[in-house]
Write a protein that holds these residues in place. Structure first.
Motif, PDB file in Angstrom:
ATOM      1  N   LEU A 148       4.350  28.091  53.918  1.00  0.00           N
ATOM      2  CA  LEU A 148       2.879  28.166  53.898  1.00  0.00           C
ATOM      3  C   LEU A 148       2.276  28.568  55.250  1.00  0.00           C
ATOM      4  O   LEU A 148       1.482  29.506  55.340  1.00  0.00           O
ATOM      5  CB  LEU A 148       2.295  26.826  53.444  1.00  0.00           C
ATOM      6  N   ALA A 149       2.694  27.882  56.314  1.00  0.00           N
ATOM      7  CA  ALA A 149       2.067  28.156  57.608  1.00  0.00           C
ATOM      8  C   ALA A 149       2.427  29.559  58.094  1.00  0.00           C
ATOM      9  O   ALA A 149       1.582  30.283  58.618  1.00  0.00           O
ATOM     10  CB  ALA A 149       2.496  27.111  58.625  1.00  0.00           C
ATOM     11  N   LEU A 150       3.672  29.936  57.908  1.00  0.00           N
ATOM     12  CA  LEU A 150       4.087  31.264  58.351  1.00  0.00           C
ATOM     13  C   LEU A 150       3.313  32.338  57.595  1.00  0.00           C
ATOM     14  O   LEU A 150       2.819  33.300  58.170  1.00  0.00           O
ATOM     15  CB  LEU A 150       5.597  31.437  58.124  1.00  0.00           C
ATOM     16  N   GLN A 151       3.183  32.129  56.280  1.00  0.00           N
ATOM     17  CA  GLN A 151       2.463  33.105  55.473  1.00  0.00           C
ATOM     18  C   GLN A 151       0.992  33.157  55.887  1.00  0.00           C
ATOM     19  O   GLN A 151       0.403  34.225  55.985  1.00  0.00           O
ATOM     20  CB  GLN A 151       2.585  32.752  53.988  1.00  0.00           C
ATOM     21  N   ALA A 152       0.427  31.993  56.155  1.00  0.00           N
ATOM     22  CA  ALA A 152      -0.974  31.966  56.574  1.00  0.00           C
ATOM     23  C   ALA A 152      -1.131  32.722  57.884  1.00  0.00           C
ATOM     24  O   ALA A 152      -2.123  33.404  58.108  1.00  0.00           O
ATOM     25  CB  ALA A 152      -1.437  30.524  56.736  1.00  0.00           C
ATOM     26  N   LYS A 153      -0.132  32.620  58.743  1.00  0.00           N
ATOM     27  CA  LYS A 153      -0.174  33.311  60.025  1.00  0.00           C
ATOM     28  C   LYS A 153      -0.076  34.825  59.816  1.00  0.00           C
ATOM     29  O   LYS A 153      -0.731  35.598  60.496  1.00  0.00           O
ATOM     30  CB  LYS A 153       0.986  32.819  60.877  1.00  0.00           C
ATOM     31  N   ARG A 154       0.761  35.215  58.864  1.00  0.00           N
ATOM     32  CA  ARG A 154       0.936  36.655  58.612  1.00  0.00           C
ATOM     33  C   ARG A 154      -0.254  37.255  57.883  1.00  0.00           C
ATOM     34  O   ARG A 154      -0.432  38.468  57.887  1.00  0.00           O
ATOM     35  CB  ARG A 154       2.193  36.884  57.754  1.00  0.00           C
ATOM     36  N   GLY A 155      -1.036  36.435  57.220  1.00  0.00           N
ATOM     37  CA  GLY A 155      -2.215  36.949  56.516  1.00  0.00           C
ATOM     38  C   GLY A 155      -1.921  37.231  55.057  1.00  0.00           C
ATOM     39  O   GLY A 155      -0.834  36.954  54.550  1.00  0.00           O
ATOM     40  N   TRP A 156      -2.938  37.801  54.371  1.00  0.00           N
ATOM     41  CA  TRP A 156      -2.860  37.949  52.927  1.00  0.00           C
ATOM     42  C   TRP A 156      -1.934  39.054  52.497  1.00  0.00           C
ATOM     43  O   TRP A 156      -1.326  39.005  51.446  1.00  0.00           O
ATOM     44  CB  TRP A 156      -4.251  38.273  52.374  1.00  0.00           C
ATOM     45  N   TRP A 157      -1.893  40.105  53.318  1.00  0.00           N
ATOM     46  CA  TRP A 157      -1.252  41.317  52.798  1.00  0.00           C
ATOM     47  C   TRP A 157       0.211  41.394  53.146  1.00  0.00           C
ATOM     48  O   TRP A 157       0.990  41.944  52.386  1.00  0.00           O
ATOM     49  CB  TRP A 157      -2.000  42.561  53.300  1.00  0.00           C
ATOM     50  N   ARG A 158       0.580  40.845  54.297  1.00  0.00           N
ATOM     51  CA  ARG A 158       1.996  40.927  54.666  1.00  0.00           C
ATOM     52  C   ARG A 158       2.723  39.745  54.050  1.00  0.00           C
ATOM     53  O   ARG A 158       3.093  38.798  54.719  1.00  0.00           O
ATOM     54  CB  ARG A 158       2.129  40.957  56.174  1.00  0.00           C
ATOM     55  N   ARG A 159       2.914  39.821  52.751  1.00  0.00           N
ATOM     56  CA  ARG A 159       3.518  38.694  52.052  1.00  0.00           C
ATOM     57  C   ARG A 159       5.007  38.649  52.320  1.00  0.00           C
ATOM     58  O   ARG A 159       5.676  39.679  52.358  1.00  0.00           O
ATOM     59  CB  ARG A 159       3.274  38.828  50.550  1.00  0.00           C
ATOM     60  N   LEU A 160       5.491  37.441  52.508  1.00  0.00           N
ATOM     61  CA  LEU A 160       6.939  37.265  52.602  1.00  0.00           C
ATOM     62  C   LEU A 160       7.522  37.505  51.215  1.00  0.00           C
ATOM     63  O   LEU A 160       7.056  36.923  50.240  1.00  0.00           O
ATOM     64  CB  LEU A 160       7.259  35.839  53.038  1.00  0.00           C
ATOM     65  N   SER A 161       8.504  38.334  51.127  1.00  0.00           N
ATOM     66  CA  SER A 161       9.100  38.604  49.814  1.00  0.00           C
ATOM     67  C   SER A 161       9.809  37.351  49.317  1.00  0.00           C
ATOM     68  O   SER A 161      10.110  36.443  50.088  1.00  0.00           O
ATOM     69  CB  SER A 161      10.099  39.744  49.929  1.00  0.00           C
ATOM     70  N   SER A 162      10.065  37.322  48.020  1.00  0.00           N
ATOM     71  CA  SER A 162      10.757  36.150  47.463  1.00  0.00           C
ATOM     72  C   SER A 162      12.072  35.924  48.185  1.00  0.00           C
ATOM     73  O   SER A 162      12.434  34.793  48.497  1.00  0.00           O
ATOM     74  CB  SER A 162      11.056  36.363  45.987  1.00  0.00           C
ATOM     75  N   ALA A 163      12.753  37.025  48.455  1.00  0.00           N
ATOM     76  CA  ALA A 163      14.057  36.891  49.105  1.00  0.00           C
ATOM     77  C   ALA A 163      13.889  36.242  50.469  1.00  0.00           C
ATOM     78  O   ALA A 163      14.613  35.300  50.821  1.00  0.00           O
ATOM     79  CB  ALA A 163      14.711  38.264  49.243  1.00  0.00           C
ATOM     80  N   GLN A 164      12.898  36.721  51.232  1.00  0.00           N
ATOM     81  CA  GLN A 164      12.666  36.139  52.553  1.00  0.00           C
ATOM     82  C   GLN A 164      12.317  34.660  52.440  1.00  0.00           C
ATOM     83  O   GLN A 164      12.795  33.834  53.215  1.00  0.00           O
ATOM     84  CB  GLN A 164      11.514  36.874  53.243  1.00  0.00           C
ATOM     85  N   GLN A 165      11.457  34.350  51.458  1.00  0.00           N
ATOM     86  CA  GLN A 165      11.044  32.951  51.283  1.00  0.00           C
ATOM     87  C   GLN A 165      12.240  32.070  50.978  1.00  0.00           C
ATOM     88  O   GLN A 165      12.406  30.998  51.557  1.00  0.00           O
ATOM     89  CB  GLN A 165      10.037  32.838  50.144  1.00  0.00           C
ATOM     90  N   HIS A 166      13.070  32.541  50.065  1.00  0.00           N
ATOM     91  CA  HIS A 166      14.233  31.727  49.701  1.00  0.00           C
ATOM     92  C   HIS A 166      15.171  31.560  50.884  1.00  0.00           C
ATOM     93  O   HIS A 166      15.695  30.484  51.131  1.00  0.00           O
ATOM     94  CB  HIS A 166      14.971  32.376  48.519  1.00  0.00           C
ATOM     95  N   GLU A 167      15.319  32.644  51.619  1.00  0.00           N
ATOM     96  CA  GLU A 167      16.229  32.596  52.766  1.00  0.00           C
ATOM     97  C   GLU A 167      15.724  31.552  53.766  1.00  0.00           C
ATOM     98  O   GLU A 167      16.472  30.689  54.218  1.00  0.00           O
ATOM     99  CB  GLU A 167      16.318  33.997  53.383  1.00  0.00           C
ATOM    100  N   LEU A 168      14.416  31.632  54.067  1.00  0.00           N
ATOM    101  CA  LEU A 168      13.824  30.686  55.006  1.00  0.00           C
ATOM    102  C   LEU A 168      14.007  29.253  54.538  1.00  0.00           C
ATOM    103  O   LEU A 168      14.470  28.379  55.286  1.00  0.00           O
ATOM    104  CB  LEU A 168      12.323  30.953  55.091  1.00  0.00           C
ATOM    105  N   ALA A 169      13.629  29.030  53.279  1.00  0.00           N
ATOM    106  CA  ALA A 169      13.679  27.670  52.749  1.00  0.00           C
ATOM    107  C   ALA A 169      15.103  27.140  52.799  1.00  0.00           C
ATOM    108  O   ALA A 169      15.345  26.029  53.284  1.00  0.00           O
ATOM    109  CB  ALA A 169      13.131  27.645  51.333  1.00  0.00           C
ATOM    110  N   ASP A 170      16.030  27.946  52.341  1.00  0.00           N
ATOM    111  CA  ASP A 170      17.412  27.470  52.305  1.00  0.00           C
ATOM    112  C   ASP A 170      17.926  27.187  53.721  1.00  0.00           C
ATOM    113  O   ASP A 170      18.637  26.213  53.950  1.00  0.00           O
ATOM    114  CB  ASP A 170      18.307  28.495  51.603  1.00  0.00           C
TER     115      ASP A 170
END
Ligand SMILES: Nc1ncnc2c1ncn2[C@@H]1O[C@H](COP(=O)(O)OP(=O)(O)OP(=O)(O)O)[C@@H](O)[C@H]1O
Ligand SMILES: Nc1ncnc2c1ncn2[C@@H]1O[C@H](COP(=O)(O)OP(=O)(O)OP(=O)(O)O)[C@@H](O)[C@H]1O
Ligand SMILES: [Mg+2]
Ligand SMILES: [Mg+2]
Lengths: 300, 340, 358, 510
Positions: free
Chosen positions: D363-385
């Protein structure tokens, strides 16, 4: 009370502004008041009886000289009209009658005969189709609205005399163009193709919607399917002039000006007018439609 | 292609309850009006019961598309019905005043935008409860629309404006295409950009979201503006459909339909998770049931009661309490059968 | 003293009263006739049914719910009454008892459905609204006048006020309902349960509150009030009509919210709702006294005045909460601040509080 | 301590609870005897809270029996449990902020007069009850006026007043300071001596040995064993909880950074403050160094963090970042500068319940990147894992809704949220509250690791030994104002305590 016409104040409790017809009635009420030098206190009740009662009470509190009331329902007025009477303020009903054992509560009612409107429509249809078998669909107004039962009843009475006329379907179009169209679409789908011979609609707006639905189904309204409706708004005259509609029964919107006349006459000579001043329910057909349209389009 | 299947498959799976309801509703239609499922092509346009439902359902689909994110932020937008009326009135008044049709369309959409902005301002900046904030526009907005039309139905003949509801794209009525395109676009905006995550976060815990750096005010404002825009589009369709702006009745009570659609679509009124696709399905379910009621040939006095029963049934089917109950019932039935 | 008077609970109410008095003063300055007891009496009588609905709605909203069915239940009650009295020849009091019982049962059903289905009150009561309105239309699509002699006596009962005004029976019923509702909500164990439920249903459950029975009772009470409002309305108009009270639920909700009750639940009271009802009545009275507004300007004016009320109220609240950090305004989303800034007396002396290293 | 075995008050046998994907409790037994304080111990997620929820009927059990005084009971909810004589304080404070303190204490059993609630009597009784807990507060005030600590005490008071036979306390001391803990212990001992059976959950082993008579240890939802406290050495207890021998080295040995605090500070607060919130304080935050904040509850430590992170805007003083003056108007401003903040109230300000662990982490990283530069699902999963593994978050997968994690694991996920943004300054408010011994050490090690990698840390903690162990400087707060700054070798637990306690008249008459 003062007999001078100048400075007369009249309160008008209108039902609301749910249709073009009613907007026209309000407009004529304002124009008529201006023409006769009457100060009009206007109150829109937004379809609610309690707001009308509040309005009448406020009129009484302000000490107006007369009250026009277009009642949203037929019953429930005894109390507040009694107050008006006690305050010596004459009340004239517009457009709809009320249901009361005590007709002294109001001066007079300026209305059409809503059962008769249905009858006129039914009689016209019976005459139009002659002896031919005819399956009719009906688009009725908002369920529970006071006109609906009467317009239905009058129509049914009239077609009952002709065994070849059958009312096969009825559904509510809630007095609106959009719903009228949707309901007609449904009728066209639910009935066998080509089997509907006529549509009866409780107002013109729904009929205009229905006409569009008929056209979109690839049929010719006015020819393939006969139409008859009530009100006499400009757009239905236009449709008739274009050959898309067959007949409309007019409900004259100039109720308030008539009431002003009655009121002024009454204030002058104190002779009570008749209890019911009936406005005519005239049927119009395409022959006069173009002229009627021209006459009305600025009125609304 | 594979990627498409991979993204769609779980969504379809999640939408099973809504799909089941839709199929059920369509079945009722078939029973009520045999031949309902027939499709025929005429003058390059498809005709048939299914198309009718899509076509009639288009306005509520659009409203639901706008409403779903609003509800996901734990809000509600009661004003969408009147925004429809205002935008339709603006479009009609504009063409009747001789404005070019593209300008009229833009004016109508801009109207929706401004209305949404007003709502968003009250909710996000002024911090009013959403029901109250949008109630203000709901009350006043119908008056604004009537002010534009002076209480009449403003009939228009401008062919391009009529075409919004009357023309055909790829054999489908334009409203259907518009509604589907709007849902697709919204879905994309919400899922392919990060808006969806922010909306859901703000809807579940606005304080945490703010502390995590989410611009909560902007998110709230955006969803109301979007809802206003969708409502304006729905208003254009409704006006074009009857070739007139009916300020008195356009969109009347449709906000309730939209809310119902979103709820049937599985979005909680307490905010959080939402789905555009399922909300659209919800709108279609509602329209299918309404169509069935209208066409059943029953007296119109029954309409409301039927609607109530249908919604009650839907709520029961969707309730978490229903699943174990249904399972238990099935088990008991099976037991009885076994014993017999 | 001032501090005690201006705490977070009384402040919204105080702001509402201030706004009401201000607007009334403005109205009276413009139309002196509005000052009389007659207008005041009318205000009470004409809004009696709305007031009663608002009492029920306040309880539901404080419990964290909402009830959209009240207008329809009121309409259903009026038709049922008319049918029972005019059609079946029941004595009015028996008919009253019957519809009140029916109303309470209907509400209990709503509450049970909300609890069992875990469905939001908004949707369940919307369904109930369809159902009640539909049933009313099935009973009769016409409006039915009630002409029984006893009814007229009941409806006409009232105390004459100086200046031509009257305190009618229905107005009296409304005032009593507010008093009763106030006692119920603020003085009984049941009221405490209602506040608990609205504060946080889960926590309330963990604290041993039976959320099922509370939800059911709350909605039963609200529908009971709707039925009572129906009785009052039928006395007021001496008739029954299925479409009575269309859209009134929104007025009731607006009255409750203007009165400072939070739609998020757990905060509020009936006194504010009373002022909220009066404010709405005042808006309409002012518009009729003015008498120049067209249908559309009427709607715009109502919306605008609603906005002005809420805005002024919020400004008052904001201005006063400057001197203390806590306090959510009416219409404001609740975001309780966990650590408010009131200093607290501790009984352990600071010296004793010093931790000894473990 | 009772010498002979007292009668069994409550016997739970084979309690089982299955959540989707987790068997939170698997055939656990618990025996409570009259007049004992029974510690219920285990790592985060071991199933302690679940066991308590089953005992009080707050959650349905999937199997097992509960026998109270020889009678099997089946509480259909906390109300039923209370009728059976069992009362509990849950891990999160479950009081109602919209009610007054007295109403909270007597909810459902208000004293009445003529059928109406007798408010005066209720407020009076409430005041008397609370005085036993050392609280002299006006019980007619709304609960939300009071701090977490006070609310915790009120919750305890309520449960004590309700419990006839069994009193259950789930981490009651997590937000209390030492004095309050001592007062509570005295009270609990009295109650024990009156014959009450008390269940006590905590992660503070000192408290276990100071207070309890008997210990039940859970691990991964299973019962490890029940022992008398006196017979169980600390080391053995820890290995029962962890399922392996603990590493010998204590995590609380002082290990400050080697080269910390030299050079220009990354962030410098000069007389920063806000009226009615916190008095002006100075703070230097250096890359690669830890600034600790110590003080009693309510001393204003959290408020310093709120100002540093822009949650509240300062109305005096100046904040400098990289030597340049800045004004923070919202958390977003702070995040843009590379700050991160783990707030103390996990539930209210931290987790976004309903969203998955993955979404909470990004959430915080995405909020920092803004609305348009969305973290892809793959990136999100990688980060979370990655962070689930790095911080050892106990969960079957990243898609589980975060509110279903145990408290300690939620805390780790929040830490992950900020680590994912790669902050320059990380502000941590009570990062180890409610965290088990094992995880506690892990988190402390993690903080040291972050510091060594050059992050600036501002850590607020009520655990003085912990603050003393890793801080390079310690800011001591009292009465919403700074009262001292300890540096270097002068940082010892005793010195901090002295700073907090000393010359209390200088601390500001706030
Ligand atoms: N409602 C729930 N749904 C699914 N899983 C749950 C739920 N509640 C708890 N769990 C899981 O059950 C396990 C036990 O949790 P519990 O809260 O009992 O742990 P705990 O011992 O109290 O830990 P802590 O010391 O962190 O409070 C955890 O793995 C948790 O994720
Ligand atoms: N012992 C207490 N009794 C009553 N109220 C208190 C007590 N301690 C603090 N408060 C109040 O609680 C609020 C929270 O304190 P605050 O968060 O500022 O302190 P803190 O130093 O961050 O404490 P914590 O250790 O809880 O983080 C303050 O408004 C304070 O007035
Ligand atoms: Mg726990
Ligand atoms: Mg703190």
């Amino acid at each position: 009370d003062s007999g001078d016409k100048k400075g007369l104040t009249v309160g008008f409790s209108q039902i609301g502004s749910e249709s073009g017809w009613r907007a026209a009635e309000t407009k004529l009420a304002r124009q008529g008041a201006e023409a006769k030098g009457i100060t009009l206190k206007f109150s829109d009740a937004q379809q609610r009886q309690e707001n009308q009662i509040k309005a009448v009470r406020s009129f009484i509190a302000q000490g107006v000289d007369a009250i026009l009331l277009a009642p949203v329902v037929s019953s429930g007025w005894d109390e507040v009209l009694g107050e008006a009477k006690a305050a010596n303020i004459p009340v004239i009903l517009l457009d709809r009658q009320i249901d009361t054992p005590n007709v002294d509560l109001y001066l007079t009612a300026v209305t059409s005969d809503t059962i008769e409107e249905g009858r006129v429509a039914g009689r016209w249809l019976a005459g139009k189709v002659q002896g031919r078998d005819c399956r009719i669909v009906e688009i009725q107004g908002t369920v529970g609205a006071s006109l609906v039962a009467n317009r239905k009843k009058g129509f049914e009475e009239a077609i009952a005399t002709a065994p070849n006329l059958h009312l096969v379907r009825t559904q509510s179009g809630e007095f609106t163009r959009a719903k009228g169209k949707e309901v007609m679409e449904g009728f066209l789908k639910a009935e066998a193709p080509g089997s509907i011979c006529a549509v009866y609609s409780h107002n013109d707006d729904m009929m205009i919607g229905a006409i569009q639905a008929i056209k979109e189904a690839g049929l010719k309204p006015g020819t393939d399917i006969l139409t008859v409706s009530i009100d006499g708004v400009p757009d239905i005259f236009k449709a008739m002039a274009d050959g898309d509609a067959n007949a409309t029964v007019e409900l004259a919107p100039d109720m308030a000006p008539r009431a002003y006349d009655i009121l002024l006459a009454y204030r002058k000579d104190h002779a009570p007018p008749p209890k019911w001043v009936q406005t005519p329910s005239k049927l119009y057909e395409p022959d006069t439609a173009a002229a009627e349209y021209a006459r009305r389009k600025d009125l609304y | 292609m594979n990627a498409l299947i991979r993204t769609l498959a779980p969504r379809l799976k999640a939408a099973r309850p809504q799909l089941a309801l839709l199929i059920l509703a369509l079945l009722v239609n078939v029973i009520v009006a045999p031949g309902f499922l027939d499709l025929r092509m005429q003058d390059g346009r498809l005709f048939g019961g299914l198309i009718d439902i899509l076509n009639r359902g288009a306005p509520v689909m659009l409203l639901a598309v706008g409403m779903a994110p609003v509800i996901a932020t734990r809000g509600i937008d009661l004003s969408v019905g009147v925004i429809m009326a205002i935008s339709g009135a603006v479009a009609a008044a504009a063409v009747n005043a001789g404005l070019a049709w593209p300008l009229a369309l833009l004016a109508a959409l801009a109207t929706g935008l401004v209305c949404g902005l007003w709502n968003g301002l009250l909710v996000a900046v002024f911090r009013l409860q959403p029901i109250v904030a949008t109630l203000i526009l709901m009350v006043a907005g119908r008056g604004i629309a009537q002010l534009v039309t002076e209480g009449r139905i403003l009939t228009f003949t401008e062919p391009h404006l009529i075409a919004v509801a009357g023309s055909t794209v790829a054999a489908l009525p334009l409203p259907v295409v518009l509604a589907l395109a709007a849902s697709g676009l919204t879905g994309l905006l919400v899922r392919a950009a990060a808006l969806g995550l922010f909306v859901e976060a703000v809807g579940t815990n606005p304080r945490s979201s703010r502390l995590a750096g989410v611009h909560t005010g902007l998110v709230l404002g955006t969803v109301y503006v979007w809802s206003g825009l969708m409502a304006a589009m729905a208003g254009l369709i409704a006006a074009a459909d009857i070739r007139g702006a009916d300020a008195n009745n356009a969109g009347l009570w449709l906000e309730l339909d939209a809310i119902l659609a979103v709820v049937i679509g599985g979005t909680s009124l307490y905010g959080g998770r939402f789905s555009i696709g399922r909300s659209v399905l919800g709108a279609l379910v509602l329209q299918a049931m309404r169509t069935a009621i209208l066409r059943a040939g029953l007296p119109p006095e029954l309409n409301l009661v039927l609607m109530a029963l249908v919604v009650a049934a839907v709520l029961t089917q969707q309730s978490p309490a229903f699943r174990p109950l249904a399972a238990r019932l099935a088990a008991r039935l099976k037991n009885k059968e076994a014993r017999a | 003293m001032m501090g005690r008077l201006l705490n977070t609970r009384t402040l919204p109410l105080l702001a509402t009263v201030v706004v009401f008095v201000l607007i009334y003063a403005v109205c009276a300055a413009q139309y002196p006739a509005m000052l009389g007891l007659r207008v005041l009496g009318n205000l009470l009588t004409d809004n009696a049914f709305l007031g009663i609905l608002a009492v029920g709605m306040t309880v539901v909203v404080v419990a964290g719910g909402i009830d959209l069915s009240v207008g329809a239940v009121m309409g259903l009650t009026t038709v049922a009454l008319a049918r029972l009295i005019e059609g079946a020849g029941l004595p009015p009091l028996a008919a009253f008892a019957l519809v009140l019982a029916g109303g309470a049962l209907f509400g209990a059903g709503i509450g049970a459905a909300i609890h069992v289905l875990k469905a939001p009150a908004f949707i369940v009561t919307l369904t109930a609204m369809f159902l009640a309105r539909g049933c009313a239309l099935l009973i009769s699509t016409d409006s039915i006048p009630i002409h029984t002699a006893g009814y007229d006596a009941l409806a006409g009962a009232g105390l004459a006020l100086p200046g031509g005004g009257r305190l009618t029976l229905v107005a009296g019923i409304m005032l009593l309902t507010f008093i009763g509702g106030g006692i119920l909500l603020h003085g009984t164990r049941f009221g405490a349960r209602v506040f608990a439920l609205g504060g946080n249903a889960h926590f309330a459950q963990l604290m041993g509150i039976n959320t099922r029975s509370t939800t059911i009772l709350v909605h039963a009470f609200c529908s009971l009030m709707a039925a009572l409002a129906g009785i009052v309305f039928s006395l007021y108009t001496r008739s029954g009509y299925a479409l009575t009270g269309t859209g009134v639920e929104l007025d009731a909700i607006a009255a409750v919210v203007i009165g400072g009750t939070l739609l998020t639940g757990g905060v509020g009271g009936v006194a504010g709702s009373f002022i909220g009802v009066l404010i709405q009545g005042l808006i309409l009275t002012w518009i009729t006294f003015d008498g120049t507004l067209s249908s559309w300007w009427t709607k715009i004016a109502i919306g605008a005045l609603l906005f002005v009320f809420i805005a002024v109220q919020r400004l008052i609240l904001l201005a006063s909460t400057r001197y203390g950090r806590s306090g959510a305004g009416p219409g404001a989303p609740t975001t309780p601040h966990p650590a408010a800034s009131t200093p607290v007396a501790r009984s352990s002396a600071p010296g004793a509080a010093a931790p000894s290293a473990p | 301590m009772p010498q002979t075995e007292t009668p069994v008050v409550l016997a739970a046998r084979g309690l089982t609870r299955q959540y989707p994907g987790v068997r939170a409790l698997d055939g656990v037994d618990l025996t409570l005897r009259a007049g004992e304080i029974h510690a219920l111990l285990g790592e985060n997620g071991a199933g302690k809270s679940t066991l308590i929820n089953l005992l009080t009927g707050a959650q349905r059990r999937d199997g097992g029996t509960i026998i109270v005084d020889g009678m099997e009971i089946d509480p259909d909810g906390p109300g039923g449990a209370v009728r059976a004589g069992i009362a509990a304080v849950y891990q999160e404070i479950t009081l109602l902020p919209n009610l007054s303190v007295a109403q909270n204490l007597y909810l459902g059993r208000e004293p009445t007069r003529w059928g109406l609630v007798h408010r005066a009597a209720m407020n009076r009784d409430a005041g008397a009850l609370l005085r036993r807990f050392g609280l002299a507060i006006d019980a007619s005030r709304p609960l939300s006026d009071f701090s977490t600590a006070v609310q915790q005490l009120i919750a305890i008071a309520r449960a004590v007043d309700l419990s006839a036979k069994v009193l259950i306390l789930d981490e009651p001391t997590a937000s209390l300071d030492t004095a309050e803990v001592q007062a509570l212990f005295t009270l609990l001992r009295t109650l024990r001596d009156q014959g009450l059976a008390i269940v006590f959950v905590t992660h503070f082993l000192d408290q276990v040995y100071a207070l309890t008579d008997r210990i039940t240890v859970l691990r991964n939802g299973r019962l490890v064993g029940e022992r008398r406290t006196a017979d169980l050495p600390r080391l053995e207890l820890v290995s029962m909880m962890l399922g392996k021998a603990p590493t010998a080295e204590s995590h609380l040995a002082r290990r400050p950074a080697t080269s910390a605090g030299t050079g220009a500070p990354l962030v410098r607060a000069e007389g920063l403050g806000r009226r009615r919130l916190v008095g002006a304080f100075d703070a230097d935050l250096h890359a690669g160094a830890v600034l600790g904040a110590a003080g009693l509850l309510g001393s204003g430590r959290t408020e310093t963090a709120l100002l540093l992170f822009g949650v509240e805007t300062a109305d005096q003083g100046q904040l400098m970042v990289d030597g340049k003056p800045v004004t923070l108007r919202s958390p977003r401003d702070a995040i843009r500068l590379g700050f991160g903040f783990c707030p103390e109230d996990r539930k209210l300000d931290g987790i976004v319940a309903g969203l998955s662990i993955r979404e909470n982490i990004v959430l915080a990283l995405q909020a920092k990147r803004g609305w348009w530069r969305r973290l892809s699902s793959a990136q999100q999963h990688e980060l979370a894992d990655r962070y689930i593994k790095l911080l050892d978050i106990r969960t079957p997968d990243a898609e589980k809704p975060i509110q279903l994690l145990s408290g300690g694991n939620q805390q780790k996920a929040l830490l992950a949220r900020w680590l994912a943004t790669d902050p320059r300054l990380l502000i941590l408010d009570e990062p180890t509250r409610g965290i088990d011994v094992g995880a506690h050490a892990e988190i402390v090690r993690l903080l040291e690791d972050l510091r060594d990698r050059g992050m600036a840390l501002y850590v607020i903690s009520s655990e003085i030994e912990e603050v003393a162990a890793y801080s390079d400087r310690v800011l001591v707060m009292r009465d919403r104002a700074p009262v001292g700054l300890l540096e270097g070798d002068s940082i010892t637990p005793a010195a901090i305590v002295n700073a907090i306690a000393a010359e209390h008249h200088t601390g500001g008459a706030a």
